[in-house]
Design an enzyme around this catalytic site. Structure first.
Site, PDB file in Angstrom:
ATOM      1  N   LYS A 248       0.841  -1.194   0.000  1.00 50.90           N
ATOM      2  CA  LYS A 248       0.000   0.000   0.000  1.00 50.90           C
ATOM      3  C   LYS A 248       0.878   1.246   0.000  1.00 50.90           C
ATOM      4  O   LYS A 248       2.073   1.178   0.316  1.00 50.90           O
ATOM      5  CB  LYS A 248      -0.862   0.023   1.278  1.00 50.90           C
ATOM      6  CG  LYS A 248      -1.976  -1.021   1.315  1.00 50.90           C
ATOM      7  CD  LYS A 248      -2.833  -0.861   2.553  1.00 50.90           C
ATOM      8  CE  LYS A 248      -3.928  -1.890   2.635  1.00 50.90           C
ATOM      9  NZ  LYS A 248      -4.923  -1.793   1.554  1.00 50.90           N
TER      10      LYS A 248
ATOM     11  N   ARG B  90     -10.089 -11.690   2.029  1.00 48.33           N
ATOM     12  CA  ARG B  90     -10.944 -12.745   1.473  1.00 48.33           C
ATOM     13  C   ARG B  90     -10.285 -14.122   1.576  1.00 48.33           C
ATOM     14  O   ARG B  90     -10.965 -15.133   1.629  1.00 48.33           O
ATOM     15  CB  ARG B  90     -11.339 -12.394   0.031  1.00 48.33           C
ATOM     16  CG  ARG B  90     -10.225 -12.405  -0.955  1.00 48.33           C
ATOM     17  CD  ARG B  90     -10.595 -11.648  -2.229  1.00 48.33           C
ATOM     18  NE  ARG B  90     -10.599 -10.197  -2.027  1.00 48.33           N
ATOM     19  CZ  ARG B  90     -10.909  -9.315  -2.967  1.00 48.33           C
ATOM     20  NH1 ARG B  90     -11.265  -9.720  -4.171  1.00 48.33           N
ATOM     21  NH2 ARG B  90     -10.884  -8.019  -2.697  1.00 48.33           N
TER      22      ARG B  90
HETATM   23  N1  BES Z   1      -8.221  -3.739   4.226  1.00 48.29           N
HETATM   24  C1  BES Z   1      -8.301  -3.409   2.847  1.00 48.29           C
HETATM   25  C2  BES Z   1      -9.601  -2.668   2.495  1.00 48.29           C
HETATM   26  C3  BES Z   1      -9.771  -1.263   3.029  1.00 48.29           C
HETATM   27  C4  BES Z   1      -9.296  -0.188   2.307  1.00 48.29           C
HETATM   28  C5  BES Z   1     -10.458  -1.041   4.184  1.00 48.29           C
HETATM   29  C6  BES Z   1      -9.491   1.104   2.776  1.00 48.29           C
HETATM   30  C7  BES Z   1     -10.653   0.247   4.657  1.00 48.29           C
HETATM   31  C8  BES Z   1     -10.164   1.322   3.951  1.00 48.29           C
HETATM   32  C9  BES Z   1      -8.230  -4.664   1.996  1.00 48.29           C
HETATM   33  O1  BES Z   1      -7.461  -5.690   2.508  1.00 48.29           O
HETATM   34  C10 BES Z   1      -7.656  -4.292   0.682  1.00 48.29           C
HETATM   35  O2  BES Z   1      -6.527  -3.911   0.656  1.00 48.29           O
HETATM   36  N2  BES Z   1      -8.436  -4.437  -0.392  1.00 48.29           N
HETATM   37  C11 BES Z   1      -7.987  -4.138  -1.700  1.00 48.29           C
HETATM   38  C12 BES Z   1      -8.508  -5.192  -2.625  1.00 48.29           C
HETATM   39  C13 BES Z   1      -7.955  -5.134  -4.043  1.00 48.29           C
HETATM   40  C14 BES Z   1      -6.454  -5.397  -4.020  1.00 48.29           C
HETATM   41  C15 BES Z   1      -8.654  -6.144  -4.899  1.00 48.29           C
HETATM   42  C16 BES Z   1      -8.535  -2.767  -2.084  1.00 48.29           C
HETATM   43  O3  BES Z   1      -9.658  -2.426  -1.699  1.00 48.29           O
HETATM   44  O4  BES Z   1      -7.806  -2.005  -2.713  1.00 48.29           O
HETATM   45 MN    MN Z   2      -5.418  -5.534   1.933  1.00 47.74          MN
END
Ligand code: BES
Ligand code: MN
Ligand code: ZN
Length: 478
Positions: free
Chosen positions: A259, A333
């Site tokens: 991230k 997931r």
């Molecule tokens: N924990 C995050 C989702 C999230 C993002 C929660 C911002 C709260 C605020 C999750 O694990 C994630 O990183 N999801 C990705 C999925 C993608 C890589 C398919 C996302 O949402 O970017």
């Molecule tokens: Mn994530």
């Protein structure tokens, strides 16, 4: 915590007024004056306080009479709670009329909730504590024939608030403290004394169960994964069982699909789903709800190291389905897939609800107003919707046409863990749906709701404790 009691005493009287209301039974002269001068108009959450050696009164606006609902009562009395603290009041009272279209018990509960909500603060790391003055007693003067129902409402809301505050404390706790082991320890400490059976499985047991997707996510961290099983058997005469499954990523760096630093800043809250099912178990056990419930959490960190899983990896799962890791940041997931399969096949739950801060896409689609939902059962979704409306925690169901599933079919494996940018919340939900073994199931994406960058209504800045009330109401009526 402030004591909420039935009775007609207290140093300060809270008087309720709708917008434009003609007169008040008490302090009418002052009220009429303030109204004429447009100093107090009765807007929702508007407050006018007069604290003096002789007179002690707070006017509280309830807004338009036709628009009054439980949510506005919670917000208004949250304001009252804050005002009493500011004015260093020791005790106060309000007399509660029967509002048209609102159940009396729910009215009392919403008022008590608002007052108690005003007392939350996460100040364990502050040298100077926030709530310096604590209000001691708040009296509810209720209708003579409703005393019993009102007392039930008060007793119950204390239990629910305990669950909400526990959830918030867990979510607000930084990842340096709240590791998977610490989360398991807190669940034990909080729930076992209440009669909840808590079993914690370490890495070896998780391996024996074949939770390969969960294990893959956990590999990059020196902190061992923990699988937390919490059981409340409130109905020994029934074999029916509800499972609550919470995403328990105690820190989400994204892994090798790393991230940005902004995206990572609050990712200690990525276990809010887990915290909410733990908090709900606390409320359920304290209220001795006569239902069988199992709460499950696959807790781990999503970090980077020489052992971490990588984009392009093909992994397996407890269900035996294989998965291409398109993004190591779509980790929730993967952990949930194994926890859901466990709920369906080992626990043989009749209904499953999972709660997860799963997708940034959900924040884009629904912001901080609605929880996003995906289901394989319209009946179960109806139950969740009703529970959430009563709670004031709105849920919006997203479509789940078969066509969306094409996005998560793998090339060299059965599934892939990301369906790309389009419909990100839906494809994440449908991925989970592949692991419930056809059990009626609802997925709640709380990414936009679990944590707030500012105070909002009766919710504090930081962890909100959502959706503890929804889950509690749902289990109670399941
Ligand atoms: N924990 C995050 C989702 C999230 C993002 C929660 C911002 C709260 C605020 C999750 O694990 C994630 O990183 N999801 C990705 C999925 C993608 C890589 C398919 C996302 O949402 O970017
Ligand atoms: Mn994530
Ligand atoms: Zn995550």
């Amino acid at each position: 915590m402030m004591k909420i009691l039935l009775g007609n005493k207290g140093d300060v009287e809270v008087l309720l007024a709708f917008k434009g209301q003609e007169g008040l039974e008490k302090h009418n002269e002052l009220y009429t004056y303030l109204k004429k001068k447009e100093i107090f108009k009765g807007d929702l959450c508007e407050i006018y306080s007069l604290i003096s050696p002789n007179e002690n009164v707070i006017f509280l606006g309830l807004g338009d009479r036709e628009k009054l609902n439980l949510q506005s009562l919670r917000k208004a009395f949250y304001k009252v709670g804050k005002e009493l603290m500011r004015l260093k009041v020791e005790s106060a009272k309000v007399s509660i009329p029967k509002f048209e279209n609102l159940c009396y018990k729910n009215t009392c509960m919403a008022i008590a909730e608002g007052l108690l909500q005003s007392e939350y603060s996460f100040d364990k790391y502050l040298s100077e504590k926030k709530n310096k003055h604590a209000v001691k007693e708040f009296y509810l003067d209720v209708l003579e024939d409703k005393k019993e129902r009102a007392q039930e409402a008060i007793d119950e809301i204390y239990n629910v608030i305990d669950g909400i505050f526990l959830t918030r404390d867990l979510v607000n706790e930084p990842a340096i403290v709240l590791t998977p082991k610490e989360l398991a320890k807190r669940a034990k400490e909080e729930l076992e004394p209440l009669g909840v059976e808590v079993e914690v499985l370490g890495k070896e047991k998780i391996e024996e169960l074949g939770m390969k997707a969960f294990l893959a996510v956990s590999k990059g961290s020196a902190n061992e994964p923990q699988f937390i099983i919490m059981k409340w058997n409130g109905d020994k005469n029934s074999s029916k069982k509800v499972a609550l499954v919470g995403k328990g990523i105690t820190y989400d760096s994204g892994g090798y699909s790393i991230k940005t630093h902004e995206g990572m800043a609050t990712m200690f809250n990525d276990m809010a789903g887990a915290a909410s099912v733990i908090g709900t178990m606390k409320a359920i056990a304290k209220s001795k709800i006569e239902k069988n419930v199992v709460a499950l959490v696959a807790a781990c960190e999503n970090l980077i190291s020489g052992e971490a899983y990588k984009p392009g990896d093909i992994i397996s799962s407890m269900a035996g389905k294989t998965i291409e890791v398109v993004s190591t940041d779509a980790e929730g997931r993967l952990t949930l897939a194994d926890a859901l399969w466990y709920a369906a096949t080992e626990e043989k739950a009749d209904k499953i609800v999972d709660v997860a801060t799963l997708t940034g896409a959900c924040v884009v689609a629904l912001g901080n107003v609605n929880i996003g939902a995906i289901t394989n059962s319209d009946d179960l979704m109806k139950e969740i919707k009703e529970a959430s409306e009563l709670a004031g925690e709105p849920v919006w169901q997203l479509p789940s046409n078969e066509e969306y599933k094409e996005q998560i079919i793998g090339t060299f494996a059965d599934l892939k863990n990301s369906g790309g940018r389009g419909a990100g919340t839906i494809t994440a939900g449908l991925f989970l749906g592949e692991f419930v073994n056809n059990t009626p199931w609802v997925h709640l994406d709380i990414a936009g709701k679990a944590y707030s960058t500012n105070e909002n209504g009766y919710l504090p800045k930081g962890a909100t404790g959502i959706p503890v009330k929804t889950l509690y109401n749902f289990v109670k009526n399941a």
